[in-house]
Design a protein around this motif. Sequence first.
Motif, PDB file in Angstrom:
ATOM      1  N   ASN A  62      80.419 -60.501  30.112  1.00 49.31           N
ATOM      2  CA  ASN A  62      80.516 -61.855  29.571  1.00 49.31           C
ATOM      3  C   ASN A  62      79.145 -62.522  29.539  1.00 49.31           C
ATOM      4  O   ASN A  62      78.354 -62.373  30.468  1.00 49.31           O
ATOM      5  N   ARG A  63      78.890 -63.284  28.502  1.00 54.42           N
ATOM      6  CA  ARG A  63      77.640 -64.035  28.380  1.00 54.42           C
ATOM      7  C   ARG A  63      77.825 -65.422  28.975  1.00 54.42           C
ATOM      8  O   ARG A  63      78.796 -66.111  28.656  1.00 54.42           O
ATOM      9  N   LEU A  64      76.876 -65.831  29.845  1.00 53.01           N
ATOM     10  CA  LEU A  64      76.934 -67.154  30.463  1.00 53.01           C
ATOM     11  C   LEU A  64      75.590 -67.846  30.325  1.00 53.01           C
ATOM     12  O   LEU A  64      74.529 -67.214  30.490  1.00 53.01           O
ATOM     13  N   ILE A  65      75.621 -69.138  30.046  1.00 49.12           N
ATOM     14  CA  ILE A  65      74.400 -69.938  30.117  1.00 49.12           C
ATOM     15  C   ILE A  65      73.970 -70.017  31.575  1.00 49.12           C
ATOM     16  O   ILE A  65      74.769 -70.320  32.463  1.00 49.12           O
ATOM     17  N   ASP A  66      72.698 -69.735  31.828  1.00 51.04           N
ATOM     18  CA  ASP A  66      72.181 -69.777  33.200  1.00 51.04           C
ATOM     19  C   ASP A  66      71.806 -71.221  33.532  1.00 51.04           C
ATOM     20  O   ASP A  66      70.645 -71.617  33.452  1.00 51.04           O
ATOM     21  N   GLY A  67      72.794 -72.002  33.925  1.00 54.05           N
ATOM     22  CA  GLY A  67      72.580 -73.422  34.190  1.00 54.05           C
ATOM     23  C   GLY A  67      71.557 -73.730  35.253  1.00 54.05           C
ATOM     24  O   GLY A  67      70.777 -74.676  35.103  1.00 54.05           O
ATOM     25  N   PRO A  68      71.473 -72.940  36.350  1.00 53.21           N
ATOM     26  CA  PRO A  68      70.450 -73.214  37.374  1.00 53.21           C
ATOM     27  C   PRO A  68      69.114 -72.517  37.137  1.00 53.21           C
ATOM     28  O   PRO A  68      68.223 -72.631  37.977  1.00 53.21           O
ATOM     29  N   ALA A  69      68.983 -71.781  36.022  1.00 56.62           N
ATOM     30  CA  ALA A  69      67.763 -70.981  35.782  1.00 56.62           C
ATOM     31  C   ALA A  69      67.453 -70.106  36.987  1.00 56.62           C
ATOM     32  O   ALA A  69      66.361 -70.142  37.547  1.00 56.62           O
ATOM     33  N   GLY A  70      68.448 -69.316  37.369  1.00 53.47           N
ATOM     34  CA  GLY A  70      68.320 -68.494  38.564  1.00 53.47           C
ATOM     35  C   GLY A  70      68.437 -69.363  39.794  1.00 53.47           C
ATOM     36  O   GLY A  70      69.528 -69.681  40.248  1.00 53.47           O
ATOM     37  N   MET A  71      67.314 -69.774  40.326  1.00 50.51           N
ATOM     38  CA  MET A  71      67.266 -70.698  41.475  1.00 50.51           C
ATOM     39  C   MET A  71      66.155 -71.698  41.188  1.00 50.51           C
ATOM     40  O   MET A  71      65.139 -71.726  41.864  1.00 50.51           O
TER      41      MET A  71
END
Length: 474
Positions: A62-71
């Motif tokens: 599944n494709r997800l937007i990386d809301g936290p930009a990793g950490m």
Amino acid sequence: MAAAPGLEGTSTNGSGNNRDRLSELAARHLVQPWPVAGQIGDEARGLIRSGDGVYVQDEHGNRLIDGPAGMWCVNVGHRCKELADVLYDQAMALSYNSPWYTMSAPSAELAERLGKLAPGDLSHVFFTTGGSSAVESALRFMQFYNNVRGRPDKKLILSRGGAYHGSTYLSASLNGRPRDRDWMDGADHLVVKLTCPNPYRRPEGVSREAFTDWLVAEFEATIEEHGADRIGAFVGEPVMASGGVIIPPDDYLPRIAALCRKHDILYVSDEVVTAFGRLGHVFASKDVFGAQPDIITFAKGVTSGYFPLGGMMVSSRLFEELRRSNHPDAMYAHGLTYSSHPIGCAVAMKNLDLLEDGLLDHVREIAPYFLSQLKTLEELPLVGEVRGIGLMACVECVADHDSHNPLRLDTEVGQRIDAHCQDLGLLVRPLINMCVMSPPLTITRAQIDEMVRILREGITRTMADLRREGLWDG
């Protein structure tokens, strides 16, 4: 959900039996960060297979937007070929050198470049491996500095409620978030905690307009109580990131910096999150908040997470005072095997190129849209406040808008929202009753719209769950 373009076939960490095998290996051998005692050494977390731009792909494809930009760190986005090429080229040219008795070209060149970009006279840099080691280095430098200057009692450190500064012993001792220190020891005798500068949860009876004066008066009273001759440093994030994106009231930081100068207290600005583009500038202390520190700590976005690197920028004045002391042989006996790592420094140089070649401008242009779209979530009964600056924001949930009290089930509401959002195609950073968003700086308006749409649906589904379970009647 379809895989992100370009993500197919990029990892052998895929699905089926191999995924089950990896989960079994992790549960048997991999100790995860911040585990609870009931699961320590026996836990497998969600598997991320790959990333591309602002997206990651999970174990199910599944494709997800990386809301936290990793950490808070993948500032230029995932799968940036420019950074990957530099990393490879530098590894093939020089993979490592000992910083104890040699140096590399990338470390010297990056030091010069950062010295020109840092505010005021912060022209010297000591490189570390991350944010915790950067803060630890700054605190040990403060102790060394005062010892050399004949002030062995000037060692107290002022920190704040809600703060997060790291996981090493001294840096973790400064932390002021709920639950961070419940079961962990720290150097409590060295730390004095001030009130969190959160306008949303300011002391009862204090208006927003009077809050800065209240905080400054508390700072002055703390100096009076403990004595300026015993206080070595104030350490503060310009924006309290892991505390819930706490943005201080206007003029607070410049006034605190002025008090530090007046009382010869080192002002350490912890820019592990806010530096390298998160607020649209390389460093935010002076450019965004008007405060001149004596030391700036940084990490995360300096390499966009492509290689572990951090550091502290130090005022030339402090080094000049040390060189003028009566102890020329006094040694700052502090260093790390991977200080000034040539690969990390080379990646950071290219990362700065990308930031200065339009990405900082993009952040400043798109940040108002980012916050305005997230602000629409305040229409939801569960949402108490949306706050943010640059490309970092927090959605704080409350049970009662009038009292602003956290939810009774605050330990899980953020996780509930995150679980729904992951099903819908978005990673968020759940923090107790808050959801933090700090996406890659490359995010577009259309991707912001999609992020907010999913977050709205995730919160809406959580409200329905809470009502159905009789946990909330909002």
